[in-house]
Design a protein around this motif. Sequence first.
Motif, short mmCIF file in Angstrom:
data_model
loop_
_atom_site.label_atom_id
_atom_site.label_comp_id
_atom_site.label_asym_id
_atom_site.label_seq_id
_atom_site.Cartn_x
_atom_site.Cartn_y
_atom_site.Cartn_z
N THR A 346 0.83 -1.20 0.00
CA THR A 346 0.00 0.00 0.00
C THR A 346 0.87 1.25 0.00
N ILE A 347 1.96 1.24 0.75
CA ILE A 347 2.88 2.39 0.74
C ILE A 347 3.45 2.59 -0.66
N VAL A 348 3.86 1.50 -1.29
CA VAL A 348 4.41 1.59 -2.65
C VAL A 348 3.37 2.17 -3.61
N ASP A 349 2.12 1.67 -3.50
CA ASP A 349 1.06 2.16 -4.38
C ASP A 349 0.74 3.63 -4.13
N LEU A 350 0.78 4.05 -2.86
CA LEU A 350 0.55 5.46 -2.53
C LEU A 350 1.61 6.35 -3.18
N THR A 382 12.13 17.32 -9.47
CA THR A 382 12.51 17.01 -8.09
C THR A 382 11.58 17.70 -7.11
N LEU A 383 11.20 18.95 -7.41
CA LEU A 383 10.31 19.70 -6.53
C LEU A 383 8.94 19.03 -6.39
N VAL A 384 8.32 18.70 -7.53
CA VAL A 384 6.95 18.16 -7.45
C VAL A 384 6.95 16.76 -6.82
N LEU A 385 8.00 15.97 -7.09
CA LEU A 385 8.08 14.64 -6.48
C LEU A 385 8.28 14.75 -4.97
N SER A 386 9.10 15.73 -4.56
CA SER A 386 9.36 15.94 -3.13
C SER A 386 8.10 16.38 -2.41
N VAL A 387 7.35 17.29 -3.03
CA VAL A 387 6.09 17.75 -2.42
C VAL A 387 5.13 16.58 -2.27
N GLY A 388 5.04 15.75 -3.31
CA GLY A 388 4.16 14.60 -3.26
C GLY A 388 4.53 13.63 -2.14
N ARG A 389 5.82 13.32 -2.02
CA ARG A 389 6.27 12.38 -0.98
C ARG A 389 6.04 12.97 0.41
N LYS A 390 6.38 14.25 0.58
CA LYS A 390 6.23 14.84 1.91
C LYS A 390 4.77 14.95 2.33
N SER A 391 3.90 15.11 1.35
CA SER A 391 2.47 15.16 1.69
C SER A 391 1.96 13.80 2.16
N ARG A 418 -9.05 2.42 -0.45
CA ARG A 418 -10.29 2.95 -1.01
C ARG A 418 -10.27 4.48 -1.05
N MET A 419 -9.72 5.09 0.00
CA MET A 419 -9.69 6.55 0.08
C MET A 419 -8.87 7.15 -1.07
N PHE A 420 -7.73 6.52 -1.39
CA PHE A 420 -6.87 7.01 -2.47
C PHE A 420 -7.13 6.28 -3.79
N ASN A 421 -8.15 5.40 -3.80
CA ASN A 421 -8.51 4.61 -4.99
C ASN A 421 -7.28 3.96 -5.63
N LEU A 422 -6.53 3.27 -4.82
CA LEU A 422 -5.29 2.65 -5.30
C LEU A 422 -5.54 1.46 -6.20
N ASP A 423 -6.75 0.92 -6.17
CA ASP A 423 -7.06 -0.24 -7.01
C ASP A 423 -7.88 0.15 -8.25
N ASP A 424 -7.96 1.48 -8.49
CA ASP A 424 -8.65 2.01 -9.69
C ASP A 424 -10.06 1.45 -9.83
N GLU A 425 -10.79 1.45 -8.71
CA GLU A 425 -12.16 0.97 -8.75
C GLU A 425 -13.07 2.04 -9.38
N THR A 426 -14.05 1.58 -10.11
CA THR A 426 -15.03 2.48 -10.71
C THR A 426 -16.34 2.35 -9.94
N VAL A 427 -16.85 3.45 -9.47
CA VAL A 427 -18.12 3.43 -8.72
C VAL A 427 -19.26 3.27 -9.71
N PRO A 428 -20.09 2.24 -9.57
CA PRO A 428 -21.22 2.05 -10.51
C PRO A 428 -22.18 3.24 -10.45
N VAL A 429 -22.80 3.52 -11.56
CA VAL A 429 -23.71 4.67 -11.63
C VAL A 429 -24.93 4.48 -10.73
N THR A 430 -25.21 3.21 -10.41
CA THR A 430 -26.39 2.94 -9.57
C THR A 430 -26.07 2.98 -8.08
#
Length: 457
Positions: A346-350, A382-391, A418-430
């Motif tokens: 999960t850490i790797v996927d995040l 480097t800047l944007v990757l660093s911001v992403g990791r630190k967040s 689920r919060m970060f949708n790491l498994d690329d789930e699609t919410v059904p329209v219903t």
Amino acid sequence: MNRKIILIGLNHRTAGVDVREKFALTDVDNFEKGLMAHCPVRECMCLSTCNRVEIIAISKRVPEREVVEAIIQYWAAVCKGSPEVLIDNTYQHRELDAVKHLFTVACSLDSMVMGEPQILGQLKDAYRKAADEGTAKTIINRLLHKSFSVAKRVRTETAIASSAVSISYAAVELAKKIFGNLDGTRAMMVGAGEMAELAVTHLLQNGVQDTIVANRTLSRAKELTQSLGGEAIQIEHLPDRLHEVDIVISSTGSPVSVIKAKDVKAVLKRRKFKPMFFIDIAVPRDIDPDVNQLDNVYLYDIDDLKEVVEDNMAQRQEEANKARAVVDAETMIFSNWLNSLALQPTIVDLVDKSEEIALRELSKTLKKIGPVNEKTRKSLETLVLSVGRKSLHEPICFLKRRTQEEGAAERFIDLARRMFNLDDETVPVTAHQNRKANTCTPEDIEHLIDVSKNKEQ
């Protein structure tokens, strides 16, 4: 964690010697390879001794019931036995219960002879073979190394091993009860392993006059007799020499009997029916049980040694309680490691998702501001990757803390994915039709963020 720890075994408490010898594993290396090939397991290791068979497996991503059934069926098939009989005589442990049980075994708290050192050596040998064959991997490697350190801690911090008797010691004590006095008697050891060495030592200390060591490998028998005295012979010559001895203690790895009832019957005639005492501490048994039907013959197997062992065990119960406290503490420490292992994907996927978003947004920005030199582009990357990791630092620290709580790992990992949708789930329209209809496009989220910040100001 998708990879579950499963332990299936039988021992001297759950199964008699007849069942243990039926399901003993005489070719562990091939058995482990077969488990990997025919059962849904990622890793496995097997321990087979005179008092127990234990199979430790790390499951693949299938229901535990399927893993257990596959192992039982394969084990029964290899031993040409009934799966139903195996089920009736085995125990099963999962996850932390399996970890705790293995630690208990390594510390000899589950041995017939509490505190005996042989089981740790047997466990190390079993692990070494599994590691060499490649069936022991990440989790079993860590689990077994931890087992060894727990056993060392127990022996250092408690007196569990003091005054501990061995199986060989118990066998000699049983012989003393039959003969009263061993002075002047002659004995034969069949097999030349560690059990045999201990038995010869105890026999000599208790007045036995001469010993013969019979073994398939003559050189090993000679090594033993050179250090302890006695005569070494090839096991094929055993029937010709049996009439010379009063006591026979057998402990080989043979899958079939090495001493037959018909051979002993002939020997008794040559001895003029002078009593003989046989102790079979092997599983599968070395001595044909029909030997016990002969007059003036006393045959005991490993299960008959329990009375001698139990007298000694009572002295060490207090130390055993201390040892179990160590096992409990170390089990929880191992649990924390298991939880961290479950969290790693999960850490790797995040991090991967954060980097993907950062690089995608950087690409959009570069298209807007026009060409930049390579040095500037790398600095911005480097800047944007660093911001992403630190967040992610705080969310990851939170997950590490919460997944160390008992029973909480799976729930919080699932929530994060689920919060970060790491498994690329699609919410059904219903889905959620009974709730207020809200869209969730990137533009909607940007708008929600802007509105929220403005309200805060």
